[in-house]
Design a protein around this motif. Structure first.
Motif, PDB file in Angstrom:
ATOM      1  N   ILE A  87       0.845  -1.207   0.000  1.00  0.00           N
ATOM      2  CA  ILE A  87       0.000   0.000   0.000  1.00  0.00           C
ATOM      3  C   ILE A  87       0.875   1.249   0.000  1.00  0.00           C
ATOM      4  O   ILE A  87       0.671   2.176  -0.806  1.00  0.00           O
ATOM      5  CB  ILE A  87      -0.953   0.010   1.225  1.00  0.00           C
ATOM      6  CG1 ILE A  87      -1.850  -1.220   1.241  1.00  0.00           C
ATOM      7  CG2 ILE A  87      -1.757   1.303   1.281  1.00  0.00           C
ATOM      8  CD1 ILE A  87      -2.838  -1.307   0.106  1.00  0.00           C
ATOM      9  N   LEU A  88       1.862   1.289   0.895  1.00  0.00           N
ATOM     10  CA  LEU A  88       2.775   2.437   0.947  1.00  0.00           C
ATOM     11  C   LEU A  88       3.527   2.603  -0.368  1.00  0.00           C
ATOM     12  O   LEU A  88       3.668   3.713  -0.886  1.00  0.00           O
ATOM     13  CB  LEU A  88       3.764   2.277   2.101  1.00  0.00           C
ATOM     14  CG  LEU A  88       3.192   2.383   3.508  1.00  0.00           C
ATOM     15  CD1 LEU A  88       4.233   1.990   4.536  1.00  0.00           C
ATOM     16  CD2 LEU A  88       2.701   3.802   3.760  1.00  0.00           C
ATOM     17  N   ALA A  89       4.009   1.501  -0.910  1.00  0.00           N
ATOM     18  CA  ALA A  89       4.744   1.548  -2.174  1.00  0.00           C
ATOM     19  C   ALA A  89       3.846   2.030  -3.303  1.00  0.00           C
ATOM     20  O   ALA A  89       4.260   2.861  -4.124  1.00  0.00           O
ATOM     21  CB  ALA A  89       5.315   0.169  -2.501  1.00  0.00           C
ATOM     22  N   GLY A  90       2.626   1.528  -3.341  1.00  0.00           N
ATOM     23  CA  GLY A  90       1.715   1.905  -4.412  1.00  0.00           C
ATOM     24  C   GLY A  90       1.434   3.389  -4.449  1.00  0.00           C
ATOM     25  O   GLY A  90       1.608   4.041  -5.487  1.00  0.00           O
ATOM     26  N   PHE A  91       1.041   3.958  -3.325  1.00  0.00           N
ATOM     27  CA  PHE A  91       0.729   5.380  -3.312  1.00  0.00           C
ATOM     28  C   PHE A  91       1.973   6.241  -3.488  1.00  0.00           C
ATOM     29  O   PHE A  91       1.923   7.297  -4.121  1.00  0.00           O
ATOM     30  CB  PHE A  91      -0.041   5.757  -2.039  1.00  0.00           C
ATOM     31  CG  PHE A  91      -1.465   5.304  -2.085  1.00  0.00           C
ATOM     32  CD1 PHE A  91      -2.372   5.877  -2.954  1.00  0.00           C
ATOM     33  CD2 PHE A  91      -1.901   4.277  -1.260  1.00  0.00           C
ATOM     34  CE1 PHE A  91      -3.689   5.446  -3.013  1.00  0.00           C
ATOM     35  CE2 PHE A  91      -3.216   3.838  -1.303  1.00  0.00           C
ATOM     36  CZ  PHE A  91      -4.110   4.430  -2.181  1.00  0.00           C
TER      37      PHE A  91
END
Length: 133
Positions: A87-91
């Motif tokens: 999630i952190l990587a995606g955003f």
């Protein structure tokens, strides 16, 4: 993976994400499908289909899908090694890719402005030469 390596991956992975997103949503090679999607996003009967086709014409929206594909392909995680890292990587990747696309848009705009100014100067010079003959 160390934090430094994760940050390097963040800046590097955002480049192809930005390139793919920009190319699909802005460049001439995809003009016909883009125009078709724009028409569908404006004229379709159902709101869900209008929204779906809009997502294919907006570089910000499209970059989310490209990012998901890159996350699956690379298994990149940021800060945490579980699902929260995805999630952190995606955003973060979407954010960086959109910064790159904004900078690219500004650069293209400046280049286009310079070309127009040069063409105007050349036209004025040609007119002066012709009027002086």
């Amino acid at each position: 993976m160390t934090i430094a390596t994760q940050i390097i991956w963040l800046f590097v992975l955002a480049v192809p994400i930005a390139c793919i997103s920009w190319t699909v949503t802005h460049e001439e090679i995809f003009r016909e499908p883009h125009e078709w999607c724009v028409k569908r996003s404006q004229n379709d009967k159902y709101i869900l289909s209008r929204k779906f086709f809009y997502l294919l014409t907006c570089e910000y929206c499209f970059s989310h899908y490209v990012t998901i594909a890159f996350l699956i392909f690379t298994d990149y995680k940021l800060l945490l090694n579980d699902w929260r890292g995805y999630i952190l990587a995606g955003f973060s990747l979407v954010f960086m890719a959109n910064i790159y696309m904004s900078l690219f848009a500004l650069l293209r705009q400046a280049i286009k402005k310079e070309k127009v100014e040069i063409q105007k100067i050349e036209t004025e010079t040609d007119l002066e030469k012709n009027s002086n003959k």
